[in-house]
Design an enzyme around this catalytic site. Structure first.
Site, PDB file in Angstrom:
ATOM      1  N   ARG A 165      21.585 -25.978  43.689  1.00  0.00           N
ATOM      2  CA  ARG A 165      21.469 -24.987  42.181  1.00  0.00           C
ATOM      3  C   ARG A 165      20.077 -25.200  41.719  1.00  0.00           C
ATOM      4  NH1 ARG A 165      25.327 -26.446  37.003  1.00  0.00           N
ATOM      5  NH2 ARG A 165      26.429 -25.018  38.301  1.00  0.00           N
ATOM      6  N   HIS A 217      26.265 -16.596  39.768  1.00  0.00           N
ATOM      7  CA  HIS A 217      26.951 -17.994  39.829  1.00  0.00           C
ATOM      8  C   HIS A 217      28.399 -17.504  40.697  1.00  0.00           C
ATOM      9  CE1 HIS A 217      28.276 -21.780  39.132  1.00  0.00           C
ATOM     10  NE2 HIS A 217      28.444 -21.921  37.762  1.00  0.00           N
ATOM     11  N   GLN A 232      31.696 -19.947  40.842  1.00  0.00           N
ATOM     12  CA  GLN A 232      32.219 -20.101  39.619  1.00  0.00           C
ATOM     13  C   GLN A 232      33.202 -18.784  39.727  1.00  0.00           C
ATOM     14  OE1 GLN A 232      32.267 -22.053  36.859  1.00  0.00           O
ATOM     15  NE2 GLN A 232      33.980 -21.000  36.645  1.00  0.00           N
ATOM     16  N   ASP A 285      30.995 -17.145  27.863  1.00  0.00           N
ATOM     17  CA  ASP A 285      29.875 -18.219  28.547  1.00  0.00           C
ATOM     18  C   ASP A 285      28.811 -18.340  27.543  1.00  0.00           C
ATOM     19  OD1 ASP A 285      28.874 -19.690  30.125  1.00  0.00           O
ATOM     20  OD2 ASP A 285      28.059 -18.342  31.629  1.00  0.00           O
ATOM     21  N   CYS A 292      33.655 -20.415  31.938  1.00  0.00           N
ATOM     22  CA  CYS A 292      33.390 -21.259  33.116  1.00  0.00           C
ATOM     23  C   CYS A 292      33.003 -22.543  32.451  1.00  0.00           C
ATOM     24  CB  CYS A 292      31.917 -20.754  33.992  1.00  0.00           C
ATOM     25  SG  CYS A 292      30.439 -20.870  32.949  1.00  0.00           S
ATOM     26  N   ARG A 311      37.656 -24.781  40.525  1.00  0.00           N
ATOM     27  CA  ARG A 311      36.629 -24.942  41.213  1.00  0.00           C
ATOM     28  C   ARG A 311      36.759 -25.809  42.515  1.00  0.00           C
ATOM     29  NH1 ARG A 311      31.809 -24.510  38.653  1.00  0.00           N
ATOM     30  NH2 ARG A 311      30.810 -24.264  40.763  1.00  0.00           N
TER      31      ARG A 311
HETATM   32  N1   CP Z   1      30.693 -24.019  35.329  1.00  0.00           N
HETATM   33  C1   CP Z   1      29.586 -24.881  36.082  1.00  0.00           C
HETATM   34  O1   CP Z   1      29.156 -24.431  37.019  1.00  0.00           O
HETATM   35  O2   CP Z   1      29.719 -26.166  35.452  1.00  0.00           O
HETATM   36  P1   CP Z   1      28.709 -27.233  35.907  1.00  0.00           P
HETATM   37  O3   CP Z   1      27.506 -26.741  35.165  1.00  0.00           O
HETATM   38  O4   CP Z   1      29.222 -28.312  34.952  1.00  0.00           O
HETATM   39  O5   CP Z   1      28.556 -27.552  37.197  1.00  0.00           O
HETATM   40  N1  NVA Z   2      25.502 -19.259  32.182  1.00  0.00           N
HETATM   41  C1  NVA Z   2      25.455 -20.885  31.988  1.00  0.00           C
HETATM   42  C2  NVA Z   2      26.578 -21.325  33.137  1.00  0.00           C
HETATM   43  C3  NVA Z   2      26.468 -22.728  33.236  1.00  0.00           C
HETATM   44  C4  NVA Z   2      27.567 -23.322  34.187  1.00  0.00           C
HETATM   45  C5  NVA Z   2      23.949 -21.203  32.449  1.00  0.00           C
HETATM   46  O1  NVA Z   2      23.423 -20.617  33.438  1.00  0.00           O
HETATM   47  O2  NVA Z   2      23.800 -22.238  31.865  1.00  0.00           O
END
Ligand code: CP
Ligand code: NVA
Length: 315
Positions: A115, A142, A145, A233, A272, A300
């Protein structure tokens, strides 16, 4: 001897990289594995343990609850193990290049999940790794997700091909993966975002070049009309500047009961998570009967298993 002999490495970097057959196989595998272990305690491994002896390194340069825990538990249930790393603890933070990191880490582990907001760096990692790299969220997409979201849609509503899905809010990373999925799997996607926060030109160009029924607009009522799934989101994603201006721009895109009432009568609501209650979604919607967000979060875990097995050549 430097690099091992070249071979095809199965990276999971974007939904756009996959055809419908492969995506459907991943969805089916996630659903199969979910059904197969219904009722089992989380600490009990799956009966086949296909990743016995395999190691996944997870690198988090940003916060995570779901991605981190679901990948970890998925590896354990598949028989493998994980190593948890944060970018700041690694020599990456002291200017070792991502390419060199990729070369080194490939000599220790069987796959890497990362990430990192900088999408190009993740591509660079994949280009230089000799083991699979999984995109655990970048500023641009993502995909893990959205694979779980597709599992959730099909579990609740049946095959997604030909169906109508709506997005209301910021045109962020999760939306981009939904756009990729709509084009690859042949469902319709209606997007409503403030013009100031609309989809990147490159994403629109990609849709044009690849066909599909994705419409980008700025009217949430129009976007949700008749939709079988409404998605929202965070208004402020990781790496975004949190400003009053941004909140004001997005206010009209909140998913509340009034907006949901414009969707199909039995529409589901997805997010998400983490949710910012009272911002992109109200309590009455996220806690209401149309919300499937907890199944989505659970999925997930099952989707990560499908991804891991595919990356490691076990499906
Ligand atoms: N939805 C998601 O990716 O959650 P986290 O940021 O908690 O991993
Ligand atoms: N769009 C959000 C998703 C978090 C899981 C972000 O990037 O922070």
């Amino acid at each position: 001897m430097n690099a091992p002999a070249e071979r095809t490495v199965r990276h999971f970097l974007d939904i756009a990289d996959f055809d419908a057959v492969t995506l459907q196989a991943l969805i089916a595998e996630a659903r199969r594995r979910k059904q197969a272990r219904a009722g089992l305690p989380h600490g009990v491994a799956d009966s086949d343990r296909p990743l016995d002896g395999r190691v996944l390194a997870m690198i988090f340069d940003k916060q995570s609850t779901r991605t981190r825990i679901s990948f970890d538990v998925a590896m354990r249930q598949l028989g493998g193990t994980t190593i948890m790393l944060t970018g700041s603890e690694m020599q990456l933070a002291r200017e070792e290049t991502i390419a060199d990191t990729a070369r080194v880490i490939s000599r220790y582990v069987d796959a890497v999940m990362i990430r990192l907001l900088d999408h190009e760096m993740v591509l660079d990692l994949a280009a230089n790794a000799t083991v699979p790299v999984i995109n655990g969220l970048t500023k641009l997409s993502h995909p893990c997700q959205v694979l779980a979201d597709l599992v959730t849609f099909e579990e609740h509503k049946g095959p997604i091909k030909g169906r109508l899905v709506a997005w209301s809010g910021d045109s962020n990373n999760t939306l981009a993966s939904w756009v990729h999925a709509a084009v690859r799997l042949g469902f319709s996607l209606r997007v409503a975002s403030p013009p100031e926060l609309s989809a990147r030109p490159a994403l629109r160009e990609w849709v044009k070049a690849n066909g599909g029924d994705v419409r980008f607009g700025d009217d949430p009522q129009k976007a949700v009309a008749g939709a079988e799934c409404v998605i929202s989101d965070a208004w402020v994603s990781m790496g975004d500047e949190d400003s009053t201006k941004r909140h004001n721009l997005l206010k009209a895109y909140q998913v509340n009961s009034r907006l949901m009432s414009g969707a199909a009568k039995d529409a589901i609501f997805m997010h998400c998570l983490p949710a910012h209650r009272g911002e992109e979604v109200t309590d009455e919607v996220i806690d209401g009967p149309q919300s499937v967000v907890w199944d989505e979060a659970e999925n997930r875990l099952h989707a990560q298993k499908a991804i891991l097995k595919w990356c490691l050549g076990k499906s």
